[in-house]
Design a protein around this motif. Structure first.
Motif, PDB file in Angstrom:
ATOM      1  N   LEU A 216      15.846 -88.829 -47.116  1.00 48.95           N
ATOM      2  CA  LEU A 216      17.156 -88.503 -46.537  1.00 48.95           C
ATOM      3  C   LEU A 216      18.099 -87.918 -47.586  1.00 48.95           C
TER       4      LEU A 216
ATOM      5  N   ILE B 233      16.189 -86.017 -38.586  1.00 45.42           N
ATOM      6  CA  ILE B 233      16.477 -87.461 -38.527  1.00 45.42           C
ATOM      7  C   ILE B 233      16.168 -88.020 -37.151  1.00 45.42           C
TER       8      ILE B 233
ATOM      9  N   SER C 252      12.401 -88.099 -36.502  1.00 45.57           N
ATOM     10  CA  SER C 252      11.769 -89.111 -37.342  1.00 45.57           C
ATOM     11  C   SER C 252      12.023 -90.515 -36.796  1.00 45.57           C
ATOM     12  N   VAL C 253      13.274 -90.781 -36.442  1.00 48.20           N
ATOM     13  CA  VAL C 253      13.621 -92.097 -35.903  1.00 48.20           C
ATOM     14  C   VAL C 253      12.906 -92.338 -34.579  1.00 48.20           C
TER      15      VAL C 253
ATOM     16  N   ASP D 193       9.198 -79.520 -39.758  1.00 48.07           N
ATOM     17  CA  ASP D 193      10.134 -79.916 -38.707  1.00 48.07           C
ATOM     18  C   ASP D 193       9.702 -79.409 -37.337  1.00 48.07           C
TER      19      ASP D 193
ATOM     20  N   ARG E 226      16.932 -84.232 -46.984  1.00 49.23           N
ATOM     21  CA  ARG E 226      16.987 -83.671 -45.628  1.00 49.23           C
ATOM     22  C   ARG E 226      17.923 -84.524 -44.787  1.00 49.23           C
ATOM     23  N   ARG E 227      19.069 -83.978 -44.462  1.00 47.94           N
ATOM     24  CA  ARG E 227      20.034 -84.726 -43.654  1.00 47.94           C
ATOM     25  C   ARG E 227      20.365 -84.016 -42.350  1.00 47.94           C
ATOM     26  N   ASP E 228      19.575 -83.016 -41.972  1.00 47.91           N
ATOM     27  CA  ASP E 228      19.847 -82.342 -40.706  1.00 47.91           C
ATOM     28  C   ASP E 228      19.504 -83.263 -39.549  1.00 47.91           C
ATOM     29  N   SER E 229      20.290 -83.183 -38.512  1.00 51.54           N
ATOM     30  CA  SER E 229      20.188 -84.122 -37.390  1.00 51.54           C
ATOM     31  C   SER E 229      18.852 -84.026 -36.672  1.00 51.54           C
TER      32      SER E 229
ATOM     33  N   PHE F  36      10.785 -92.274 -46.001  1.00 53.28           N
ATOM     34  CA  PHE F  36      11.730 -91.558 -45.135  1.00 53.28           C
ATOM     35  C   PHE F  36      13.163 -91.791 -45.594  1.00 53.28           C
ATOM     36  N   LEU F  37      13.487 -93.028 -45.939  1.00 52.29           N
ATOM     37  CA  LEU F  37      14.843 -93.329 -46.407  1.00 52.29           C
ATOM     38  C   LEU F  37      15.145 -92.585 -47.711  1.00 52.29           C
TER      39      LEU F  37
END
Length: 241
Positions: free
Chosen positions: A195, A204, A207-208, A158, A198-201, A191-192
């Motif tokens: 999720l 996400i 990555s987006v 990260d 890993r759901r930390d903002s 990536f989907l």
């Protein structure tokens, strides 16, 4: 910041150097044994150092995206315009691919896996063959390995630099070969799936943003893809089941 020792220790470095040296010998041997064949001519002619960059880009619209041709163009400008220099440039990229696959294997499951993966790559008939061919395949291999390396590192660590290196290597991959689209789409699917874990903002959002940057960077070449999609017949026969 990570230290160099975190990536590779001295003994491992010696082993990788030995693998690369062995790989270089079997790739450079008889590098110019055969003259250029048709596909290689399609690489060396557009990369003529006397050509304008706009001409190289325009010509690449009839084959693959322009990054490989631009690389060759500058290599020929610096070291001379002949088939040996061109093939050696591809061999050099192949050597970098062996290093990249070590780091990818190391990132997945440790140094032993990385060393074994780099050795398998070094002796792979296909990698040797394409390292001696004046085409874009070794560059596609290198950038695919780097793309997945930093994709995994971004998920695990990260860190912003990993997201940046992932974006850069993936954009260069897309501008090297159309098959890079398959790599990019596969990473979007993974990536989907990730999720779920890993759901930390922060992860996400980064990555987006990386995906958006890559997609926007490739937009200028979408018109070429759409043009190719209208082609119904080609000299290559459709493979049978």
């Amino acid at each position: 910041m990570e230290k160099v020792e975190d990536w590779i220790d001295r003994n491992t470095a010696y082993l990788i150097f030995g693998i690369i040296l062995f790989a270089a010998v079997i790739r450079i041997y008889h590098l110019d044994y055969q003259s250029l064949w048709l596909d290689e001519l399609y690489s060396i002619i557009p990369a003529d150092p006397q050509k304008l960059l706009s001409s190289i880009i325009e010509t690449s619209k009839h084959d693959q995206p322009p990054f490989f041709y631009l690389y060759l163009h500058y290599v020929f400008t610096l070291f001379g315009y002949n088939e040996y220099v061109g093939r050696l440039a591809c061999t050099f990229v192949g050597m970098l691919g062996i290093v990249a696959i070590y780091f990818l294997g190391n990132e997945c499951h440790g140094k032993s896996v990385g060393l074994f993966a780099s050795f398998l790559t070094a002796v792979s008939f296909f990698h040797v063959y394409y390292s001696q061919e004046l085409r874009f395949y070794t560059m596609t291999f290198l950038l695919s390995a780097l793309s997945y390396l930093f994709f995994i590192r971004a998920f695990k660590n990260d860190r912003i630099p990993d997201f940046i290196f992932y974006s850069v290597s993936t954009v260069l991959l897309l501008y090297t070969h159309f098959y890079g689209i398959i790599i990019f789409v596969s990473q979007a699917i993974i990536f989907l799936i990730l999720l779920r874990y890993r759901r930390d903002s922060r992860f996400i959002v980064y990555s987006v943003l990386s995906g958006i940057v890559i997609a926007l960077a490739f937009i200028p070449w979408l018109s070429v893809i759409l043009k190719w999609s209208d082609v119904t017949t080609i000299w290559i026969e459709r493979p049978h089941p």
